[in-house]
Design a protein around this motif. Structure first.
Motif, PDB file in Angstrom:
ATOM      1  N   LEU A  86       0.778  -1.152   0.118  1.00 37.25           N
ATOM      2  CA  LEU A  86      -0.005   0.055  -0.128  1.00 37.25           C
ATOM      3  C   LEU A  86       1.020   1.206   0.120  1.00 37.25           C
ATOM      4  O   LEU A  86       1.576   1.510   0.920  1.00 37.25           O
ATOM      5  N   GLY A 120      -0.165   4.562  -0.841  1.00 35.83           N
ATOM      6  CA  GLY A 120      -0.680   5.956  -0.867  1.00 35.83           C
ATOM      7  C   GLY A 120      -0.730   6.756   0.191  1.00 35.83           C
ATOM      8  O   GLY A 120      -1.544   7.586   0.498  1.00 35.83           O
ATOM      9  N   TRP A 121       0.385   6.740   1.129  1.00 40.80           N
ATOM     10  CA  TRP A 121       0.586   7.428   2.230  1.00 40.80           C
ATOM     11  C   TRP A 121       1.251   8.824   2.037  1.00 40.80           C
ATOM     12  O   TRP A 121       2.358   8.793   1.313  1.00 40.80           O
ATOM     13  N   THR A 145      -2.558  12.012   4.552  1.00 44.51           N
ATOM     14  CA  THR A 145      -3.655  11.012   4.019  1.00 44.51           C
ATOM     15  C   THR A 145      -2.990   9.849   4.225  1.00 44.51           C
ATOM     16  O   THR A 145      -1.766   9.573   3.875  1.00 44.51           O
ATOM     17  N   ASP A 148      -3.588   5.528   2.717  1.00 44.10           N
ATOM     18  CA  ASP A 148      -4.131   4.794   1.765  1.00 44.10           C
ATOM     19  C   ASP A 148      -5.462   4.438   1.557  1.00 44.10           C
ATOM     20  O   ASP A 148      -5.902   3.906   2.479  1.00 44.10           O
ATOM     21  N   PRO A 149      -6.159   4.621   0.485  1.00 43.58           N
ATOM     22  CA  PRO A 149      -7.629   4.398   0.639  1.00 43.58           C
ATOM     23  C   PRO A 149      -7.825   2.939   0.790  1.00 43.58           C
ATOM     24  O   PRO A 149      -9.051   2.493   1.279  1.00 43.58           O
ATOM     25  N   ALA A 150      -6.985   2.034   0.520  1.00 39.47           N
ATOM     26  CA  ALA A 150      -7.149   0.425   0.656  1.00 39.47           C
ATOM     27  C   ALA A 150      -6.908   0.062   2.318  1.00 39.47           C
ATOM     28  O   ALA A 150      -7.446  -1.061   2.636  1.00 39.47           O
TER      29      ALA A 150
END
Length: 264
Positions: free
Chosen positions: A134, A136-137, A240, A242-244
């Protein structure tokens, strides 16, 4: 001949069984949260002779009543071990995990914090992180709030009857801010570390630009000659995740520190 053909088939198809080891990470459960924090400093920290202005720490924790944190059990080799990586666009650091006694084995977490260092983590720099697969951080590092009072290398007597006032330029943002006063080193034994209590010398503060340190928060047990101390002012905010990820925190904080002398 049959054995040679079977070996060739295994090589082509990748069917090498348990000897190949795991090829995937353990999925995050709904009650698991990933916490990644990045700290920027105005004074570099030195590790193995290298100066760093950024530091990152990360771990997995359980939601709810549990206070356990660490990395997940890889399941006797069933999964790849948890892995954290941070990057500032110019350099990348994989966080090393440090273990200690596991007080919460029922949570399937191995007690650990993972830590790494960056040479650059200045205000405005985007820091990205990856937990396992993951990636997306992200956090854009907040502003550094410099103290305008007290002055560096100044001397303050706790018994003078005057106020110890911390002053800075307020930004009017909804950031988390903290102050603290502590010894300049936790590695050098002596009266300023062994005999002085610093435990109450920290707390949260509003971004008003001024804060008077309460007398009840002064360090106690100072020797007659006084102690060198670091005064710190920190500003932090959330980024933000990670959306997962079902839950988590990506947090950035800038820490300003300056040296002064405290006398009884």
């Amino acid at each position: 001949m049959r054995d040679i053909m079977w070996l060739a088939l295994i090589t082509v198809l990748g069917l090498c069984g348990a000897a190949c080891g795991p090829d995937e990470y353990r999925p995050l459960a709904e009650d698991e949260a990933v916490v990644i924090r990045v700290y920027g400093y105005n004074v570099p920290i030195v590790r193995d002779g290298v100066e760093y202005l950024g530091e990152a720490e990360a771990y997995v924790t359980k939601l709810g009543a549990s206070s356990a944190f660490g990395v997940r059990d890889p399941g006797d080799g069933e999964y790849l071990p948890d892995r954290f990586v941070v990057s500032n666009g110019a350099e990348e650091a994989e966080l090393a995990c440090f273990w200690w006694h596991d007080s919460y084995p029922e949570d399937d977490l191995i007690a650990a914090k993972c830590r790494g260092y960056l040479k650059h983590a200045e205000p405005g720099r985007a820091i990205r992180a990856r937990f396992n697969d993951l990636d997306g951080w992200e956090i854009v590092m907040p502003e550094l709030s410099e103290l305008t009072s007290p002055e560096p290398e100044s001397v303050f007597s706790l018994g003078s009857g005057e106020d110890l006032v911390l002053a800075w330029e307020p930004l009017g943002k909804d950031d988390m801010m903290r102050w603290s006063i502590g010894p300049v080193s936790f590695d050098e034994p002596g009266p300023c570390l062994d005999d002085v209590s610093w435990v109450d010398s920290s707390g949260e503060v509003d971004d008003t630009g001024s804060f008077t340190v309460p007398e009840g928060s002064y360090p106690t047990g100072l020797p007659a000659e006084g102690c060198q101390a670091f005064v710190r002012l920190s500003r932090g905010r959330d980024g933000t995740i990670d959306p997962a990820a079902p839950a988590g925190v990506m947090f950035g904080m800038q820490i300003y520190k300056m040296r002064m002398t405290l006398e009884p």
